[in-house]
Design a protein around this motif. Structure first.
Motif, short mmCIF file in Angstrom:
data_model
loop_
_atom_site.label_atom_id
_atom_site.label_comp_id
_atom_site.label_asym_id
_atom_site.label_seq_id
_atom_site.Cartn_x
_atom_site.Cartn_y
_atom_site.Cartn_z
N GLU A 148 0.79 -1.48 -0.44
CA GLU A 148 0.17 0.05 0.02
C GLU A 148 0.69 1.27 -0.04
OE1 GLU A 148 -1.59 0.24 4.93
OE2 GLU A 148 -1.92 -0.83 3.65
N SER A 149 2.07 1.03 0.00
CA SER A 149 3.06 2.47 0.28
C SER A 149 4.30 2.48 0.30
CB SER A 149 3.26 2.63 2.08
OG SER A 149 3.62 1.42 2.93
N CYS A 150 4.49 1.22 -0.99
CA CYS A 150 5.77 1.48 -1.63
C CYS A 150 5.88 1.42 -3.04
CB CYS A 150 6.43 -0.05 -1.08
SG CYS A 150 7.13 0.53 1.09
N ALA A 151 5.27 1.57 -3.43
CA ALA A 151 4.98 1.75 -5.04
C ALA A 151 6.27 3.08 -5.57
CB ALA A 151 4.25 1.77 -5.92
N LEU A 152 7.32 2.28 -6.03
CA LEU A 152 7.90 3.98 -6.19
C LEU A 152 7.73 4.01 -7.80
CD1 LEU A 152 11.37 2.66 -5.09
CD2 LEU A 152 9.54 4.07 -3.96
N PRO A 153 7.53 5.83 -7.31
CA PRO A 153 7.45 6.30 -9.18
C PRO A 153 8.72 6.41 -9.60
CG PRO A 153 7.28 8.19 -7.28
CD PRO A 153 7.82 6.65 -6.39
N GLU A 154 9.29 6.66 -10.94
CA GLU A 154 10.45 7.50 -11.97
C GLU A 154 10.31 8.79 -11.14
OE1 GLU A 154 11.60 5.90 -15.59
OE2 GLU A 154 10.41 4.28 -15.83
N LEU A 155 11.78 9.69 -11.21
CA LEU A 155 11.90 10.78 -10.78
C LEU A 155 11.59 11.34 -12.45
CD1 LEU A 155 14.43 10.19 -8.10
CD2 LEU A 155 12.34 10.50 -7.87
N ALA A 209 10.67 4.94 4.22
CA ALA A 209 10.72 6.39 4.67
C ALA A 209 8.38 6.41 3.90
CB ALA A 209 11.83 7.49 3.58
N LEU A 210 8.76 6.19 2.97
CA LEU A 210 7.31 5.80 2.64
C LEU A 210 6.80 4.54 3.65
CD1 LEU A 210 7.49 5.49 -1.11
CD2 LEU A 210 6.51 7.26 0.18
N LEU A 211 7.09 3.77 4.25
CA LEU A 211 6.61 2.74 4.90
C LEU A 211 6.18 4.34 6.25
CD1 LEU A 211 8.45 -0.39 4.97
CD2 LEU A 211 5.90 -0.09 4.76
N ALA A 212 6.80 4.68 6.59
CA ALA A 212 7.48 5.45 7.71
C ALA A 212 6.20 5.97 6.87
CB ALA A 212 8.39 6.50 8.44
N ARG A 213 5.59 7.22 5.93
CA ARG A 213 5.22 8.23 5.78
C ARG A 213 3.21 7.53 6.32
NH1 ARG A 213 5.15 11.09 -0.18
NH2 ARG A 213 4.12 8.41 -0.59
N ALA A 214 3.62 6.08 5.79
CA ALA A 214 1.66 5.45 6.06
C ALA A 214 1.76 4.97 7.31
CB ALA A 214 1.55 4.24 5.19
#
Lengths: 601, 56
Positions: free
Chosen positions: A275-282, A301-306
């Motif tokens: 739910e939180s870690c599908a990375l976008p391309e920059l 960082a994304l896990l912590a964000r969620a």
């Protein structure tokens, strides 16, 4: 702010550790800056001196930050490790091994060893090999090795292999594709690298921790290096066993629930990750755009964000990896990490991140840029002497005796000793701590342990100028738009000849010679101060070749030498048997084949 | 452990790669936002948080 994010707030000891580290860093940085300014003011404070003072401030703050990690690890770490029991029913768990152009024999032998260890620990877990290998021939060899693994482990239906048609997103994309396709079948996933080994008991302890804390999204272990043979490799291995746990304990204390992910030897909660870690391309092209190379820190960082907790536990043993065996292999890996970490500069202000995650991104950028700042300090120091006014020995009109200018030797010596102290004192304190806590038994007794620590300090001091140049070059390459891609480390690499050392390090010799010549010509008084930096540069080819030579076990003894864990012994014996009985030689790549590579996270 | 003595070489084995595939159990992974417009929002959010904290 959501309820979950509020629960992620750092506790009082974590906040205290952070405040302490910031205070130590800023205090040391201010002191160093003042010493330099005082020394520079003797002949008039110029604009160049101002720049030098700023550079010394930043670089000293960085060194002191590292030292404070060790201090907090020594004096402010956890006292008791969390070890909950694993309750039935066990969460459905998969051990995922993403691979790309690996040696099939050793990769699959490791999985066989982990499988046995996991079974002994009474853990039920599937395995999946996620192949991103592009070469069809090598992929065929993987499948050949996998067939053997299945037969010998009776693993049909619980050990899987899948190869992607393309390798978009590289390792992060590889794991993402697996979660998109099969993630719903598992609650937890242990992520390993191709060179990872993990004890079954460790896997069990990790699953139990995830089971007992439903808000824990990721638990990272401290992988220790095994199997090193060369001087450089064994020094690195020793550091990972001896200093690693202390620094990591400091890190754990400081990061609290927004801890790190190092890409492997960790367990994730699959749903949280999905739910939180599908990375976008920059946006934009590489090196600063495109796929995120250092994806692990971003995922943490994304896990912590969620609102998920991310923790590191250095007390979990039985977690291993292999390390680079020589300076060149190390520098290659650093080049890739440098590019990935500099990408983090674009994420510092990403929305919703925890403040500490932003700070971690800033640290990741600083880790590489700081080398360039050290180099800039050396250059500006030389330049500032050009603009210094000549000494006036007879300032008065009828003066009989000359007035000699004040020397700034005292301040400069204090500054140099301070910088050296920030590098050496933490390691000496760890040595003292080890002697007091009787850790010496694990490292070949007190004398050998002390000798190992001293040798490691000397080695890192000698190699520091080389690393400074490798890092500086990497930063300049990335900032000038050169994409390093994902060049994998060579496995089975090891001993380098003097010719190899010269081919890879001649430019360092030239830089060192140019520095000495320029400083001797422009500011001969400074030459002596530059020798500790410039002389190792002159000997770069020799250092590169010499540190790649095999080393016996007298120095850099680690606990694993005396009493290897079951999974390591098992892996060695499986490898031996497989090598002897591999009766399809034409399928197996040669050990020195250039297409056998290894890419760590 | 099998020592492979007297067995046919593995190249002679017929393997069906499809049988090796992990179970199909799709999971949704929403693509995350990290930059551009979102980045400006992030800066605004950080500034707001700092200002609010100072006021408190």
């Amino acid at each position: 702010m959501t309820l979950q994010q509020r629960q992620l707030a750092a506790d009082t000891p974590t906040r205290f550790a952070r405040a302490l580290a910031v205070t130590i860093s800023l205090g040391c940085a201010a002191l160093a800056s003042m010493l330099l300014a005082e020394a520079a003011a003797r002949d008039g404070f110029s604009g160049w001196d101002g720049i030098r003072a700023v550079l010394v401030f930043v670089t000293t703050a960085w060194l002191a930050w590292g030292a404070s990690l060790a201090l907090i690890g020594l004096f402010g770490g956890r006292t008791t490790a969390l070890r909950p029991d694993l309750h039935a029913p066990q969460p459905r768990t998969v051990i995922a091994v993403p691979i790309c152009n690996e040696d099939p024999l050793t990769t699959f032998a490791r999985i066989a060893a982990i499988d046995r260890s996991v079974a002994r620990a009474d853990v039920t877990a599937d395995f999946v090999v996620l192949s991103d290998t592009r070469d069809d021939g090598l992929a065929g060899k993987e499948q050949f090795a996998f067939a053997r693994l299945l037969r010998e482990t009776d693993g049909a239906g619980r050990i899987f292999y899948r190869r992607r048609r393309d390798n978009s997103g590289r390792k992060a994309g590889n794991i993402e594709e697996f979660i998109r396709t099969s993630g719903g079948a598992y609650e937890l996933a242990v992520i390993l690298d191709a060179d990872s080994l993990m004890e079954g008991d460790t896997v069990r302890a990790m699953i139990a921790r995830m089971q007992s804390d439903p808000q824990l999204g990721l638990l990272q272990t401290l992988p220790k290096i095994i199997g090193a043979r060369s001087f450089f490799g064994r020094a690195l291995q020793f550091a990972s066993w001896f200093h690693g746990p202390i620094f990591t304990r400091g890190l754990a204390r400081m990061q609290g629930p927004t801890g790190p992910f190092w890409g492997h030897n960790a367990i994730i909660r699959v749903q949280a990750f999905a739910e939180s870690c599908a990375l976008p391309e920059l946006s934009g092209p590489p090196p600063l755009g495109g796929h995120i190379l250092s994806h692990d820190y971003v995922e943490a960082a994304l896990l912590a964000r969620a609102g998920w907790k991310v923790e590191v536990d250095e007390t979990l043993g039985g977690s291993f990896e292999e390390g680079p065996e020589n300076v060149l292999s190390f520098a290659r890996r650093e080049r890739r990490w440098c590019q990935g970490n500099l990408q983090h500069s674009r994420l510092i202000f990403a929305p919703g991140l925890a403040g500490w995650s932003r700070f971690v991104f800033l640290q990741n950028v600083t880790a590489y840029v700081v080398s360039l700042l050290w180099a800039a300090f050396l250059v500006t120091s030389a330049i500032s002497t050009l603009y210094a006014p000549p000494p006036e020995y007879f300032p008065g009109p009828y003066q009989l005796f000359p007035v000699f200018p004040d020397t700034s030797t005292r301040e400069i010596t204090l500054l140099a000793l301070g910088v050296l102290g920030l590098l050496v004192v933490p390691k000496m304190l760890i040595l003292l701590h080890a002697i007091l806590l009787d850790r010496a038994r694990d490292f070949g007794r007190s004398l050998r342990m002390a000798l190992s620590v001293l040798t490691e300090i000397i080695l890192t001091t000698l190699l520091a100028p080389l690393m400074l140049l490798y890092h500086s070059r990497a930063v300049v390459q990335v900032l000038s738009g050169q994409d390093g891609g994902w060049p994998a480390n060579q496995r089975n690499e090891g001993q380098l000849s003097l010719c190899d050392g010269w081919a890879a390090g001649y430019w360092i010799v030239l830089v060192g010679a140019a520095i000495i010549a320029a400083v001797q010509w422009l500011a001969p008084d400074l030459t002596i101060w530059l020798l500790p930096v410039a002389v190792p540069m002159l000997f770069a080819p020799f250092l590169i070749a010499w540190t790649s030579l095999p080393l016996n076990r007298v120095l850099f003894a680690v606990p694993e030498d005396a009493a290897p864990l079951d999974v390591v012994t098992e892996y060695d014996s499986i490898c031996d048997v497989w090598r002897l009985t591999w009766n399809d030689e034409h399928l197996m790549p040669k050990a020195t084949s250039p297409d056998l590579t290894h890419a760590t996270a | 452990m099998s020592t492979n003595d007297g067995e046919p070489p593995y190249s002679a084995m017929t393997t069906t790669v499809e049988d090796w595939m992990p179970p199909v159990a799709p999971l949704v992974m929403p693509r995350q936002t990290l930059e551009r417009r979102a980045q400006r929002l992030g800066i605004a959010e950080l500034t707001r948080a700092l200002l609010l904290r100072r006021k408190a």
